[in-house]
Design a protein around this motif. Structure first.
Motif, PDB file in Angstrom:
ATOM      1  N   ASN A   1       3.727   3.976   9.301  1.00 11.72           N
ATOM      2  CA  ASN A   1       4.774   4.208   8.271  1.00 11.72           C
ATOM      3  C   ASN A   1       4.374   5.448   7.525  1.00 11.72           C
ATOM      4  N   LYS A   2       5.315   6.130   7.413  1.00 18.00           N
ATOM      5  CA  LYS A   2       5.007   7.480   6.544  1.00 18.00           C
ATOM      6  C   LYS A   2       5.005   7.308   5.212  1.00 18.00           C
TER       7      LYS A   2
ATOM      8  N   LEU B   1       1.490  12.227   5.340  1.00 17.84           N
ATOM      9  CA  LEU B   1       0.655  10.992   5.255  1.00 17.84           C
ATOM     10  C   LEU B   1       1.320   9.740   5.945  1.00 17.84           C
ATOM     11  N   CYS B   2       0.570   8.959   6.588  1.00 17.33           N
ATOM     12  CA  CYS B   2       0.791   7.722   7.433  1.00 17.33           C
ATOM     13  C   CYS B   2       0.089   6.811   7.132  1.00 17.33           C
TER      14      CYS B   2
ATOM     15  N   SER C   1       1.756   8.102  17.527  1.00 12.06           N
ATOM     16  CA  SER C   1       2.767   7.990  16.747  1.00 12.06           C
ATOM     17  C   SER C   1       4.038   8.331  17.265  1.00 12.06           C
ATOM     18  N   ASN C   2       4.207   9.050  18.204  1.00  6.93           N
ATOM     19  CA  ASN C   2       5.367   9.493  18.870  1.00  6.93           C
ATOM     20  C   ASN C   2       6.180  10.378  18.088  1.00  6.93           C
ATOM     21  N   GLU C   3       5.788  11.170  17.060  1.00  6.59           N
ATOM     22  CA  GLU C   3       6.059  11.761  15.944  1.00  6.59           C
ATOM     23  C   GLU C   3       6.150  13.445  16.236  1.00  6.59           C
TER      24      GLU C   3
ATOM     25  N   ILE D   1       0.904  -1.294   0.165  1.00  3.91           N
ATOM     26  CA  ILE D   1       0.057  -0.039  -0.012  1.00  3.91           C
ATOM     27  C   ILE D   1       0.713   1.157   0.279  1.00  3.91           C
ATOM     28  N   SER D   2       1.783   1.294   0.849  1.00  4.89           N
ATOM     29  CA  SER D   2       2.685   2.519   1.115  1.00  4.89           C
ATOM     30  C   SER D   2       3.377   2.929  -0.379  1.00  4.89           C
TER      31      SER D   2
END
Length: 343
Positions: A264-265, A254-255, A225-227, A18-19
């Motif tokens: 996942n980015k 986008l993730c 997400s700890n982002e 998908i990513s």
């Protein structure tokens, strides 16, 4: 927690594609909207026609997507005036059960037919009740969020005239405090409800609930997400994977959240502006994004707001200056072609 979610989902060996599919998406059409601050929209999930309904500067606009002609937008809106002059559109969702768009305002739930008529559903906002805020819909399942989580109501969408209430839940019954704010919602085909939550410490998280037990929603997992940028849920992809965007105006991204909770980015080729909303067509062949044309030159500190206002007033009497922090230009609607691996 991951094993709990897995029991509600089917695993797929293609999820890791998908990513890469989204990254390889190609921009095929761009349309400038009237509004420069917000645009609420959804797309049809009908196999007969790909349509977009947008609240553009407060006016409802219906477009068909001509996939055979470069994804050109063909406007089908009949009326040029605002249909809701005293109400603000809060959310737009496509109903596969009714085969038409649902429109939620702060006061009522209505549908939008092919003749651009608004038809109220049999749902009345009680006197003293908090206003409608957001909704999530899948098949006959309809979730309404009132007052940023003051009340979460689960309805069975039977017809235009039949909308029985299944259950009504409060913040505390869902495990939140009265200071926690529940904003947007998304519902997957597996009846997993994703809720964007702003906790009382200003931290943004995503909570996943199973609504299979209609008497009480069962929390499956909390995703943080700890982002540097917290995430807002956009839509369910498949097999309990979720497509998310950063919480505007943080660092735009986008993730994809996998079924095991991994974040996942995803970086699209076009990275100008901030993504405000995003949808996938029913056949997953195209991605539709509404974004700002450019990012802010820098973050604006609260103490700078007075200086900006003064600069705007002074610029009336001299050549126009570019004010740092203002969103330049109207919003853009973009259509991307997705490689077949996402289907």
């Amino acid at each position: 927690m991951g094993s709990i979610i897995s029991s509600y989902c089917l695993s797929s060996s293609n999820d890791n594609l998908i990513s890469s599919s989204l990254i390889s998406s190609q921009l095929v059409h761009r349309h400038t909207l009237s509004t420069c601050y917000d645009a609420i929209f959804d797309i049809s999930l009908s196999s007969k026609l790909n349509s977009i309904l947008i609240s553009d500067d407060g006016k409802l606009r219906l477009f068909n997507i001509d996939l055979e002609n470069g994804c050109q937008l063909i406007e089908k809106t009949i009326l040029s005036t605002k249909l809701l002059t005293h109400e603000q559109v809060q959310d737009i969702q496509w109903s596969t059960k009714l085969d038409r768009f649902l429109i939620l305002t702060s006061k009522r739930l209505t549908t939008f037919d092919n003749e651009n008529n608004l038809i109220d559903l049999n749902l009345v906002l009680e006197k003293g009740s908090p206003p409608f805020w957001r909704m999530a819909c899948w098949s006959s399942h309809l979730i309404l969020n009132l007052g940023l989580g003051t009340s979460i109501r689960y309805y069975r969408l039977v017809s235009l005239t039949s909308l029985p209430l299944i259950t009504s839940l409060t913040r505390s019954s869902l495990g939140y405090t009265n200071s926690d704010l529940l904003s947007s919602l998304a519902l997957s085909p597996q009846l997993i409800l994703a809720i964007n939550v702003e906790l009382n410490n200003n931290r943004h998280v995503l909570d996943l609930f199973s609504i299979n037990d209609t008497s009480k929603f069962h929390r499956l997992k909390r995703i943080d997400s700890n982002e540097p940028c917290s995430l807002d849920i956009i839509t369910s992809l498949r097999n309990c994977t979720w497509l998310c965007k950063s919480h505007w105006p943080s660092d735009d991204c986008l993730c994809i959240i996998e079924s095991n909770g991994q974040v996942n980015k995803v970086k699209l080729q076009e990275e100008n502006g901030y993504i405000l909303n995003l949808r996938l067509l029913a056949d997953r062949s195209h991605l539709i994004i509404i974004r700002t044309p450019n990012k802010l030159p820098k973050e604006i500190d609260v103490t700078e707001l007075n200086r900006i206002e003064q600069a705007e007033e002074q610029s009336i009497h001299r050549p126009r200056e570019k004010i740092i922090g203002k969103l330049p230009g109207n919003l853009l609607l973009e259509i991307y072609k997705i490689p077949s691996t996402l289907k």
